[in-house]
Enzyme design. Structure first.
Site, short mmCIF file in Angstrom:
data_model
loop_
_atom_site.label_atom_id
_atom_site.label_comp_id
_atom_site.label_asym_id
_atom_site.label_seq_id
_atom_site.Cartn_x
_atom_site.Cartn_y
_atom_site.Cartn_z
N LEU A 503 42.47 44.25 24.07
CA LEU A 503 41.42 45.08 24.68
C LEU A 503 41.97 46.03 25.73
O LEU A 503 41.39 47.09 25.99
CB LEU A 503 40.35 44.19 25.33
CG LEU A 503 39.58 43.26 24.39
CD1 LEU A 503 38.68 42.34 25.20
CD2 LEU A 503 38.77 44.07 23.39
N GLY A 504 43.07 45.65 26.36
CA GLY A 504 43.62 46.49 27.42
C GLY A 504 44.81 45.85 28.08
O GLY A 504 45.28 44.78 27.68
N GLY A 506 46.61 45.30 32.14
CA GLY A 506 46.52 45.44 33.58
C GLY A 506 47.83 45.07 34.24
O GLY A 506 48.82 44.76 33.56
N GLY A 507 47.86 45.11 35.58
CA GLY A 507 49.07 44.74 36.29
C GLY A 507 49.44 43.29 36.08
O GLY A 507 50.61 42.91 36.19
N PHE A 508 48.46 42.45 35.78
CA PHE A 508 48.68 41.03 35.55
C PHE A 508 49.22 40.76 34.15
O PHE A 508 49.90 39.78 33.89
CB PHE A 508 47.37 40.26 35.72
CG PHE A 508 46.24 40.90 34.95
CD1 PHE A 508 46.09 40.68 33.60
CD2 PHE A 508 45.37 41.76 35.58
CE1 PHE A 508 45.07 41.29 32.88
CE2 PHE A 508 44.35 42.38 34.87
CZ PHE A 508 44.21 42.15 33.52
N GLY A 509 48.87 41.63 33.19
CA GLY A 509 49.23 41.41 31.80
C GLY A 509 48.11 41.87 30.88
O GLY A 509 47.15 42.51 31.31
N PRO A 510 48.19 41.56 29.57
CA PRO A 510 47.22 42.04 28.60
C PRO A 510 45.93 41.22 28.57
O PRO A 510 45.89 40.07 29.03
CB PRO A 510 47.97 41.91 27.26
CG PRO A 510 48.91 40.78 27.48
CD PRO A 510 49.32 40.84 28.93
N VAL A 511 44.88 41.83 28.00
CA VAL A 511 43.59 41.15 27.78
C VAL A 511 43.27 41.23 26.29
O VAL A 511 43.40 42.29 25.68
CB VAL A 511 42.46 41.82 28.59
CG1 VAL A 511 41.14 41.10 28.34
CG2 VAL A 511 42.78 41.81 30.08
N ASP A 622 38.08 47.22 44.93
CA ASP A 622 38.45 48.10 43.81
C ASP A 622 37.24 48.34 42.91
O ASP A 622 37.34 48.28 41.68
CB ASP A 622 39.60 47.50 43.01
CG ASP A 622 40.29 48.54 42.12
OD1 ASP A 622 40.17 49.74 42.42
OD2 ASP A 622 40.93 48.15 41.13
#
Length: 814
Positions: A503-504, A506-511, A622
């Site tokens: 799905l996307g 982020g800085g943490f990792g993928p979703v 945020d």
């Protein structure tokens, strides 16, 4: 009985037969009339007549696209098995049956009517000539001309392009009249209505050719350098195409012509997937050949690498590298871009030449087409804010000047072609030399010491890694109060984390999207093994959101911690995020005013819960459109608590040395001084309200009459008592004027410069739900005219602009 026919009789009989055939064909042609021009008070009826160009190449008439039953008036290539439509008159308002007709009035107006004589489309241009004529030219251009002067064109379809760019057509615009001619994709093969992708000239800074997805850049083909666009060195030309780019104080126009018009045909389209494609075929052959397309590869995607990075294609994949003299801001996230290793000196800076490049985005640029390269360098050197320069025209020995200010974005390296770019660098440092003997001894000593230290570091590092790996899992498990999912369950649900389910990122990792055995859809946030920053945000999100329950907050279902895998499992939001709708010209039509008003109220109640009603007191830090998810009923849910902060019950504000959030949504006191409070979220909410109402981004907003951002535009309309103009066009859906004005009023109260002037969330919710009088708002924060760094503008063109949204994870405040 035998009948004998004499030769003369036979000839007579044959003549009569031929005469009858001719009469039949005449009647047939009258029934299905094909004409090359029409005079006033004549019509073209659906199914009865068409208009054909003199050469027979193009035809105007009615058609139904794909599998649709709707009828449209358009122009297409004649005598082709697959109808290639080049222009559609009523692309936004289809006819529902075949009773429509095109009427050409005595005033020279093209008028498309349905069976009830209701106007569907009109050329809306009345002429003063006595005998106007409508004609379809061999170029495919439908024109209205003066019947007495064929060179005097009163109206033409080429001025209103759809998805196709033909020889003789012109795209671009006039800064004085505000005219912009862009291509716009079809919605689908069955619907020629304006789709989400457009292709045209971006006139901010030095004009450049771009493909846009809604309002966002999708692919940048670059600026014209006299030979080609800087992002298209492989542009087909020479043997059959000639390009022309007109640039002056008022115009930036792009056109082309085919050098063998009687032999070849060509067309360029922007399709529903965001690709620009050029096709070629011979006059005798109906088979089109695709000879060019863009984007060609991943490096053509806009800003796929961050600022000050160069994109290179390696084995069908893209690689991002920092410019020489720069280093990555993040070891794992290319989108963060690169920063200088050493600061600039201004008075002693030098310029380094980089060759074979696609020049950076020229939105933030100044230019003068008459300067030499030496003059261009001097101009840049005298302005400390100038970061790079290049020739605007590379023909001959090169001429013209482009200056860049700010970050250099969207560059790539070409194996052939490309252009020279001169980038500002700090002065070279000179070191004192030492004797060869001393140098050799130092090197030997360094090798011995280095080997010893390296062995020790490796031992300590390995020990720390093993300890930290155990400690990391223990820390997370201690913080979580959540149901646990088995790794095998998540692997099966996500089809082994298939790229099709992603799905996307982020800085943490993928979703990933997943489906559990019972059919429940989930979203899986998977912590990247190399993401140290992501681990902090991950733990922060767990600690906060696991203890929160509200209908306007995204629901955390559980976690999965097994081996090196650390994951959070959320409820799946089928309608993605708010920005997916409000900033897209097509999808925003799904959000009528009633739905937008409900979304504003839902976000307000979610923030109220975070600030006051939950057992914790949380500042999100945020809040933005992409962090508002929408469920199946389009109800808003606040998500992404990785940057949130927990406040004590009586705590009002706090300071930080690490500013996190997204430009365009952060309040002034936070960006400048690192001070955040509950009123920081209120400011972000106010920006969101104005974005939801207008359908425009605060950061990146532009207006022909001024250089304010969205907040400044809203304030300007408020002071001029024209606030209703902020509302996005919703002609097809009803809305309450008082509700709209009240929401705008509340939004402006939330974005005021000083935190103490902004209302708190309980007051905001009360204001939105009542009809009580509201206080007058004061000037918004960050309400400024967006000006470029000071440059002598006695010659050339100097325009200002803003850049795309950028989420920052680290910015040290003063």
């Amino acid at each position: 009985m035998e009948i004998t026919m004499r030769p003369g009789l036979i000839n007579s009989f044959t003549s009569i037969t031929m005469l009858l055939v001719c009469i039949f064909l005449l009647f047939l042609s009258l029934a299905f009339a094909v004409q090359d021009s029409i005079t006033s008070n004549e019509s073209i009826k659906d199914g009865e007549s068409t208009l054909v160009s003199a050469s027979g190449t193009f035809e105007l008439g009615f058609f139904s696209p794909g599998n649709s039953m709707n009828r449209f008036l358009g122009v297409w290539y004649k005598n082709e098995a697959h109808k290639e439509v080049i222009w559609v008159a009523n692309r936004e308002i289809p006819l529902k049956d075949s009773s429509g007709f095109l009427n050409f009035t005595q005033q020279g107006v093209l008028l498309l009517l349905n069976g009830n004589n209701e106007k569907i489309w009109s050329s809306n241009k009345t002429t003063n000539v006595e005998s106007p004529v409508m004609q379809l030219l061999d170029s495919g251009n439908l024109v209205v001309k003066d019947g007495k002067d064929s060179n005097f064109i009163l109206w033409q379809s080429f001025e209103y392009p759809c998805d196709t760019f033909l020889p003789g057509m012109m795209i671009g615009g006039n800064s004085q009249t505000g005219v912009d001619r862009n291509l716009t994709s079809w919605k689908s093969a069955d619907d020629p209505g304006p789709g989400q992708f457009s292709f045209g000239i971006d006139r901010q800074g030095f004009p450049q050719l771009v493909i846009k997805n809604g309002t966002l850049k999708h692919c940048r083909l670059g600026s014209w350098n006299g030979k080609s666009f800087t992002g298209t060195p492989d542009l087909p030309r020479d043997q059959f195409l000639k390009y022309d780019f007109i640039l002056n104080k008022t115009h930036a126009d792009y056109s082309y012509e085919i050098l063998r018009p009687g032999v070849l045909l060509t067309r360029l389209i922007v399709n529903q997937s965001g690709f620009v494609e050029r096709f070629l075929r011979s006059i005798q052959n109906n088979n089109w050949t695709k000879i060019y397309w863009a984007p060609r590869d991943l490096c053509d995607s806009y800003s796929v690498c961050g600022a000050h990075m160069i994109c290179k294609m390696v084995d069908q994949s893209h690689d991002c590298t920092c410019l020489e003299g720069f280093e990555p801001k993040s070891p794992t996230d290319w989108s963060e871009g690169c920063a200088r290793r050493s600061p600039l000196n201004c008075t002693q800076d030098i310029f380094q030449n980089f060759t074979g490049l696609k020049l950076p985005d020229t939105n933030l640029s100044w230019y003068d087409t008459s300067m030499s390269l030496v003059e261009c360098k001097d101009k840049c050197l005298k302005n400390c804010n100038c970061t790079a320069y290049a020739n605007s025209n590379i023909t001959g020995e090169g001429s013209g000047c482009i200056l860049w200010f700010g970050e250099l974005v969207d560059m790539r390296e070409f194996s052939t072609g490309g252009q020279d770019l001169y980038i500002r660098m700090p002065p070279l440092k000179t070191d004192q030399t030492t004797s060869n003997t001393n140098s050799g001894k130092k090197k030997l000593l360094g090798i011995i010491l280095g080997s010893t230290v390296l062995a020790g570091v490796l031992t300590v590092g390995l020990t720390f890694y093993i300890w930290r790996k155990k400690q990391r899992k223990q820390e997370i498990e201690e913080d979580m109060e959540l149901p646990s999912f088995h790794l095998a369950t998540i692997v099966k649900a996500t089809d082994n984390f298939s790229s099709n389910n992603k799905l996307g990122q982020g800085g943490f990792g993928p979703v990933y999207k997943g489906t559990l055995i019972d059919g429940q859809e989930i979203a899986v946030k998977r912590l990247s093994k190399s993401s140290r920053q992501g681990l902090t945000e991950f733990k922060n999100e767990v600690i906060l959101i696991a203890k929160l329950q509200h209908r306007n907050l995204v629901k955390l279902l559980g976690c999965c911690i097994q081996g090196d895998e650390v994951m959070l499992i959320y409820e799946f939001m089928p309608n993605k995020s708010l920005d997916y709708f409000i900033f897209d010209q097509t999808r925003n039509k799904f959000l009528d005013w009633q739905r937008r008003n409900l979304i504003i109220g839902g976000i307000a109640r979610g923030l109220l819960y975070l600030h006051q009603d939950s057992r914790l007191r949380i500042i999100h830090r945020d809040l933005k459109a992409s962090n508002i998810l929408l469920d199946k009923d389009m109800n808003p849910k606040i998500s992404d608590f990785g940057m949130a902060r927990l406040f004590g019950g009586d705590q009002i504000e706090a300071d930080t040395n690490k500013v996190v959030g997204t430009y365009g949504y952060m309040p002034p006191e936070y960006v400048v001084d690192g001070r955040f409070s509950l009123k920081s979220d209120v400011f972000s909410f106010g920006v969101l309200v104005l974005e939801i109402i207008s359908g425009k981004k605060n950061r990146g907003f532009s207006h022909p009459d001024h250089c304010h951002n969205l907040l400044g535009h809203a304030w300007k309309l408020w002071t001029e008592e024209r606030s209703l103009e902020l509302l996005e066009n919703m002609s097809d859906s009803p809305y309450s004027v008082s509700e709209v004005l009240r929401c705008i009023h509340v939004g402006l109260l939330c974005v005021q410069q000083k935190p103490e002037d902004r209302p708190n969330m309980p007051s905001v919710v009360l204001m939105l739900g009542s009809e009580n009088p509201l206080p007058d708002p004061k000037q918004p924060g960050f309400f400024t005219e967006r000006n470029m760094p000071e440059v002598d503008s006695s010659s050339g063109n100097h325009e200002s602009s803003s850049i795309n949204d950028l989420t920052i994870s680290e910015l040290h405040a003063r």
